[in-house]
Motif scaffolding. Structure first.
Motif, PDB file in Angstrom:
ATOM      1  N   ILE A  82     -11.928  55.844  40.587  1.00 30.48           N
ATOM      2  CA  ILE A  82     -13.061  55.059  40.113  1.00 30.48           C
ATOM      3  C   ILE A  82     -14.170  55.067  41.165  1.00 30.48           C
ATOM      4  O   ILE A  82     -13.911  54.909  42.363  1.00 30.48           O
ATOM      5  CB  ILE A  82     -12.650  53.609  39.809  1.00 30.48           C
ATOM      6  N   VAL A  83     -15.410  55.278  40.704  1.00 29.30           N
ATOM      7  CA  VAL A  83     -16.562  55.277  41.606  1.00 29.30           C
ATOM      8  C   VAL A  83     -17.676  54.411  41.019  1.00 29.30           C
ATOM      9  O   VAL A  83     -17.734  54.178  39.817  1.00 29.30           O
ATOM     10  CB  VAL A  83     -17.111  56.700  41.860  1.00 29.30           C
ATOM     11  N   THR A  84     -18.538  53.950  41.904  1.00 29.37           N
ATOM     12  CA  THR A  84     -19.797  53.324  41.501  1.00 29.37           C
ATOM     13  C   THR A  84     -20.904  54.057  42.232  1.00 29.37           C
ATOM     14  O   THR A  84     -20.846  54.210  43.466  1.00 29.37           O
ATOM     15  CB  THR A  84     -19.839  51.834  41.866  1.00 29.37           C
ATOM     16  N   VAL A  85     -21.870  54.551  41.488  1.00 29.90           N
ATOM     17  CA  VAL A  85     -22.960  55.315  42.100  1.00 29.90           C
ATOM     18  C   VAL A  85     -24.305  54.859  41.537  1.00 29.90           C
ATOM     19  O   VAL A  85     -24.380  54.301  40.432  1.00 29.90           O
ATOM     20  CB  VAL A  85     -22.805  56.838  41.842  1.00 29.90           C
ATOM     21  N   GLU A  86     -25.345  55.086  42.304  1.00 24.91           N
ATOM     22  CA  GLU A  86     -26.713  54.946  41.815  1.00 24.91           C
ATOM     23  C   GLU A  86     -27.326  56.337  41.775  1.00 24.91           C
ATOM     24  O   GLU A  86     -27.072  57.167  42.659  1.00 24.91           O
ATOM     25  CB  GLU A  86     -27.518  54.001  42.698  1.00 24.91           C
ATOM     26  N   ALA A  87     -28.118  56.598  40.733  1.00 22.00           N
ATOM     27  CA  ALA A  87     -28.647  57.942  40.520  1.00 22.00           C
ATOM     28  C   ALA A  87     -29.960  57.863  39.757  1.00 22.00           C
ATOM     29  O   ALA A  87     -30.277  56.845  39.127  1.00 22.00           O
ATOM     30  CB  ALA A  87     -27.641  58.785  39.745  1.00 22.00           C
ATOM     31  N   ILE A  88     -30.701  58.961  39.810  1.00 21.18           N
ATOM     32  CA  ILE A  88     -31.920  59.117  39.018  1.00 21.18           C
ATOM     33  C   ILE A  88     -31.590  59.937  37.775  1.00 21.18           C
ATOM     34  O   ILE A  88     -30.943  60.988  37.870  1.00 21.18           O
ATOM     35  CB  ILE A  88     -33.030  59.819  39.818  1.00 21.18           C
ATOM     36  N   VAL A  89     -32.009  59.466  36.620  1.00 21.75           N
ATOM     37  CA  VAL A  89     -31.798  60.201  35.371  1.00 21.75           C
ATOM     38  C   VAL A  89     -32.806  61.347  35.303  1.00 21.75           C
ATOM     39  O   VAL A  89     -34.015  61.133  35.416  1.00 21.75           O
ATOM     40  CB  VAL A  89     -31.974  59.274  34.148  1.00 21.75           C
ATOM     41  N   THR A  90     -32.314  62.562  35.115  1.00 19.53           N
ATOM     42  CA  THR A  90     -33.199  63.734  35.064  1.00 19.53           C
ATOM     43  C   THR A  90     -33.318  64.342  33.675  1.00 19.53           C
ATOM     44  O   THR A  90     -34.262  65.083  33.405  1.00 19.53           O
ATOM     45  CB  THR A  90     -32.699  64.820  36.039  1.00 19.53           C
ATOM     46  N   ASP A  91     -32.358  64.034  32.773  1.00 17.97           N
ATOM     47  CA  ASP A  91     -32.389  64.636  31.430  1.00 17.97           C
ATOM     48  C   ASP A  91     -31.644  63.714  30.465  1.00 17.97           C
ATOM     49  O   ASP A  91     -30.484  63.366  30.709  1.00 17.97           O
ATOM     50  CB  ASP A  91     -31.725  66.015  31.468  1.00 17.97           C
ATOM     51  N   THR A  92     -32.313  63.346  29.376  1.00 14.99           N
ATOM     52  CA  THR A  92     -31.692  62.466  28.372  1.00 14.99           C
ATOM     53  C   THR A  92     -31.522  63.148  27.016  1.00 14.99           C
ATOM     54  O   THR A  92     -31.300  62.487  26.015  1.00 14.99           O
ATOM     55  CB  THR A  92     -32.536  61.189  28.181  1.00 14.99           C
ATOM     56  N   SER A  93     -31.616  64.473  26.981  1.00 15.31           N
ATOM     57  CA  SER A  93     -31.593  65.178  25.693  1.00 15.31           C
ATOM     58  C   SER A  93     -30.260  65.043  24.965  1.00 15.31           C
ATOM     59  O   SER A  93     -30.186  65.260  23.750  1.00 15.31           O
ATOM     60  CB  SER A  93     -31.930  66.667  25.891  1.00 15.31           C
ATOM     61  N   GLU A  94     -29.186  64.693  25.676  1.00 16.05           N
ATOM     62  CA  GLU A  94     -27.871  64.516  25.051  1.00 16.05           C
ATOM     63  C   GLU A  94     -27.471  63.048  24.990  1.00 16.05           C
ATOM     64  O   GLU A  94     -26.312  62.727  24.705  1.00 16.05           O
ATOM     65  CB  GLU A  94     -26.816  65.301  25.843  1.00 16.05           C
ATOM     66  N   ALA A  95     -28.402  62.145  25.246  1.00 18.31           N
ATOM     67  CA  ALA A  95     -28.044  60.738  25.439  1.00 18.31           C
ATOM     68  C   ALA A  95     -27.880  59.944  24.143  1.00 18.31           C
ATOM     69  O   ALA A  95     -27.340  58.840  24.178  1.00 18.31           O
ATOM     70  CB  ALA A  95     -29.072  60.046  26.330  1.00 18.31           C
ATOM     71  N   MET A  96     -28.334  60.466  23.012  1.00 22.60           N
ATOM     72  CA  MET A  96     -28.247  59.674  21.779  1.00 22.60           C
ATOM     73  C   MET A  96     -27.027  60.019  20.928  1.00 22.60           C
ATOM     74  O   MET A  96     -26.802  59.406  19.892  1.00 22.60           O
ATOM     75  CB  MET A  96     -29.523  59.818  20.938  1.00 22.60           C
ATOM     76  N   PHE A  97     -26.222  60.987  21.404  1.00 14.39           N
ATOM     77  CA  PHE A  97     -25.084  61.437  20.603  1.00 14.39           C
ATOM     78  C   PHE A  97     -23.769  60.897  21.176  1.00 14.39           C
ATOM     79  O   PHE A  97     -23.758  60.245  22.207  1.00 14.39           O
ATOM     80  CB  PHE A  97     -25.076  62.965  20.548  1.00 14.39           C
ATOM     81  N   MET A  98     -22.674  61.159  20.480  1.00 10.90           N
ATOM     82  CA  MET A  98     -21.346  60.717  20.910  1.00 10.90           C
ATOM     83  C   MET A  98     -20.507  61.935  21.273  1.00 10.90           C
ATOM     84  O   MET A  98     -20.272  62.786  20.411  1.00 10.90           O
ATOM     85  CB  MET A  98     -20.667  59.913  19.798  1.00 10.90           C
ATOM     86  N   PRO A  99     -20.002  62.020  22.526  1.00  7.57           N
ATOM     87  CA  PRO A  99     -20.309  61.095  23.624  1.00  7.57           C
ATOM     88  C   PRO A  99     -21.732  61.322  24.123  1.00  7.57           C
ATOM     89  O   PRO A  99     -22.284  62.409  23.966  1.00  7.57           O
ATOM     90  CB  PRO A  99     -19.282  61.487  24.688  1.00  7.57           C
ATOM     91  N   CYS A 100     -22.301  60.286  24.727  1.00  6.62           N
ATOM     92  CA  CYS A 100     -23.660  60.434  25.256  1.00  6.62           C
ATOM     93  C   CYS A 100     -23.569  60.935  26.696  1.00  6.62           C
ATOM     94  O   CYS A 100     -22.647  60.589  27.435  1.00  6.62           O
ATOM     95  CB  CYS A 100     -24.432  59.120  25.175  1.00  6.62           C
ATOM     96  N   THR A 101     -24.523  61.794  27.080  1.00  7.68           N
ATOM     97  CA  THR A 101     -24.522  62.368  28.425  1.00  7.68           C
ATOM     98  C   THR A 101     -25.913  62.292  29.035  1.00  7.68           C
ATOM     99  O   THR A 101     -26.903  62.647  28.387  1.00  7.68           O
ATOM    100  CB  THR A 101     -24.052  63.835  28.399  1.00  7.68           C
ATOM    101  N   TYR A 102     -25.960  61.825  30.263  1.00  7.47           N
ATOM    102  CA  TYR A 102     -27.182  61.827  31.066  1.00  7.47           C
ATOM    103  C   TYR A 102     -26.997  62.816  32.216  1.00  7.47           C
ATOM    104  O   TYR A 102     -25.971  62.767  32.916  1.00  7.47           O
ATOM    105  CB  TYR A 102     -27.453  60.440  31.671  1.00  7.47           C
ATOM    106  N   ARG A 103     -27.957  63.687  32.406  1.00  8.15           N
ATOM    107  CA  ARG A 103     -27.954  64.492  33.623  1.00  8.15           C
ATOM    108  C   ARG A 103     -28.607  63.658  34.719  1.00  8.15           C
ATOM    109  O   ARG A 103     -29.614  62.969  34.472  1.00  8.15           O
ATOM    110  CB  ARG A 103     -28.693  65.810  33.427  1.00  8.15           C
ATOM    111  N   ILE A 104     -28.049  63.733  35.918  1.00 16.09           N
ATOM    112  CA  ILE A 104     -28.486  62.843  36.991  1.00 16.09           C
ATOM    113  C   ILE A 104     -28.652  63.581  38.311  1.00 16.09           C
ATOM    114  O   ILE A 104     -28.132  64.686  38.503  1.00 16.09           O
ATOM    115  CB  ILE A 104     -27.493  61.683  37.204  1.00 16.09           C
ATOM    116  N   GLU A 105     -29.358  62.933  39.201  1.00 12.19           N
ATOM    117  CA  GLU A 105     -29.421  63.333  40.605  1.00 12.19           C
ATOM    118  C   GLU A 105     -28.923  62.134  41.412  1.00 12.19           C
ATOM    119  O   GLU A 105     -29.588  61.098  41.462  1.00 12.19           O
ATOM    120  CB  GLU A 105     -30.861  63.671  40.997  1.00 12.19           C
ATOM    121  N   PRO A 106     -27.732  62.269  42.022  1.00 11.68           N
ATOM    122  CA  PRO A 106     -27.156  61.103  42.710  1.00 11.68           C
ATOM    123  C   PRO A 106     -27.987  60.666  43.908  1.00 11.68           C
ATOM    124  O   PRO A 106     -28.554  61.497  44.625  1.00 11.68           O
ATOM    125  CB  PRO A 106     -25.770  61.584  43.132  1.00 11.68           C
ATOM    126  N   MET A 107     -28.079  59.343  44.113  1.00  6.20           N
ATOM    127  CA  MET A 107     -28.806  58.790  45.266  1.00  6.20           C
ATOM    128  C   MET A 107     -27.849  58.239  46.306  1.00  6.20           C
ATOM    129  O   MET A 107     -27.949  58.553  47.481  1.00  6.20           O
ATOM    130  CB  MET A 107     -29.760  57.686  44.800  1.00  6.20           C
TER     131      MET A 107
END
Length: 352
Positions: free
Chosen positions: A257-282
């Motif tokens: 288990i992890v907890t991270v903060e990140a910047i969202v770079t792509d939301t094109s897959e975010a409205m579907f199931m499963p939803c996916t956000y591309r990120i850049e970890p901070m």
């Protein structure tokens, strides 16, 4: 056009009379990943005449889902399956146990052409017509799921759960709905304050969220509203030709288990199931994660399409190595909605 398969939000009736709801569009060859929704029960609130059903999935949360899996292990073990690819135990219906495959678009077509409809079915037809007119998306691209799809709805309390098929159509419907909500002349509205407060309190309790985080999520859920006095939701679903992957293209190995903060770079897959956000970890706040952490994927529908590109998010979930068919680690992801997190995982927007 590819052959229609088993799509997200389809319903399955099994030999034993159980109703399962399909999860996502990607499934193994011999079974369909799905969760138990309704079981026969003489005292059930859903159904017609003597055919009554009780709802097994009380809430759309992982702890509630695990309750249904425990029930299946006791009563119907053949619907519990360990996926080597996903690395988890889940419910899935073997194809030979499917008695009927219910498709939302077929049910909607049936209602559109029906001579007689009950009050809720009439509302479905009118709501789809309104959204279709405002979005320019043909009614053939919509469907109706949930209890209405399988004909066990109760006009006194059932909601309307719609589907819209295709990426382009989904984006058009999202844009149209956000405009409709602001038009006082239209019968489609955002959830009123009373219902919003109830939903807010429930999400704080079930998902262990702060009031501020739960409130922002509720406000960003564009796909829930009321039509007259009836609650409705609408769920984007990809077409088969829009899926880039097949089940088994990747395996997932848990890393804790992890907890991270990140910047969202792509939301094109975010409205579907499963939803996916591309990120850049901070930064990593809990556990260990490297720079090849590139995506956040959620099977909790609550977190679909709630973060914008360029926003910072805080995520708690299961870190997984993403491994291709040749055994190579391609990257890592955080999965929200895993049994290991026991309901204490989340995606929240970090406000500056």
């Amino acid at each position: 056009m590819m052959l229609r398969g088993f799509r997200d939000r389809d319903q399955l009736l099994t030999r034993e009379g159980l109703f399962f709801t399909v999860v996502g569009n990607l499934h193994p060859e011999d079974r369909i990943i799905s969760y138990l929704k309704y079981i026969p029960n003489p005292g059930g609130k859903w159904g017609r005449g003597k055919s009554r059903y009780a709802r097994m999935l009380q809430y759309y949360t992982i702890p509630s889902l695990l309750d249904t899996i425990r029930y299946l292990e006791e009563k119907y073990r053949h619907y519990v399956w360990f996926s080597e690819e996903l690395g988890i135990k889940m419910s899935a219906v073997p194809k030979e146990y499917v008695q009927r495959h219910y498709k939302p678009e077929e049910k909607l077509s049936e209602l559109l052409n029906a001579r007689r409809r009950d009050r809720l079915e009439e509302a479905v037809v009118n709501l789809v017509g309104l959204i279709s007119d405002e979005s320019g998306v043909a009614t053939t691209a919509f469907g109706v799921t949930g209890s209405i799809l399988v004909g066990i709805h109760n006009v006194k309390f059932s909601d309307i759960d719609l589907t819209v098929y295709g990426v382009s159509n989904s984006l058009k419907v999202k844009e149209a709905l956000t405009k409709i909500y602001d038009d006082s002349e239209k019968p489609v509205k955002r959830l009123p304050p009373g219902k919003l407060q109830y939903l807010l309190n429930r999400r704080m309790r079930l998902y262990h969220l702060s009031r501020e985080d739960a409130e922002l999520i509720c406000l960003r859920r564009w796909n829930r509203g009321v039509f007259g006095s009836i609650d409705f939701s609408i769920h984007p679903v990809k077409l088969e030709e829009e899926e880039k992957l097949r089940f088994g293209d990747y395996r997932f190995k848990p890393k804790g288990i992890v907890t991270v903060e990140a910047i969202v770079t792509d939301t094109s897959e975010a409205m579907f199931m499963p939803c996916t956000y591309r990120i850049e970890p901070m930064r990593v706040l809990e556990g260990e994660a490297g720079p090849d952490l590139t995506t956040v994927t959620s099977f909790e529908g609550l977190y679909a399409d709630i973060a914008l590109e360029g926003e910072a998010i805080r995520v708690r979930g299961k870190l997984e190595a993403v491994i291709d068919r040749k055994g190579r680690i391609m990257h890592h992801r955080v999965l929200v909605g895993s049994p290991e997190a026991e309901g204490y995982d989340y995606i929240v927007v970090v406000k500056s």
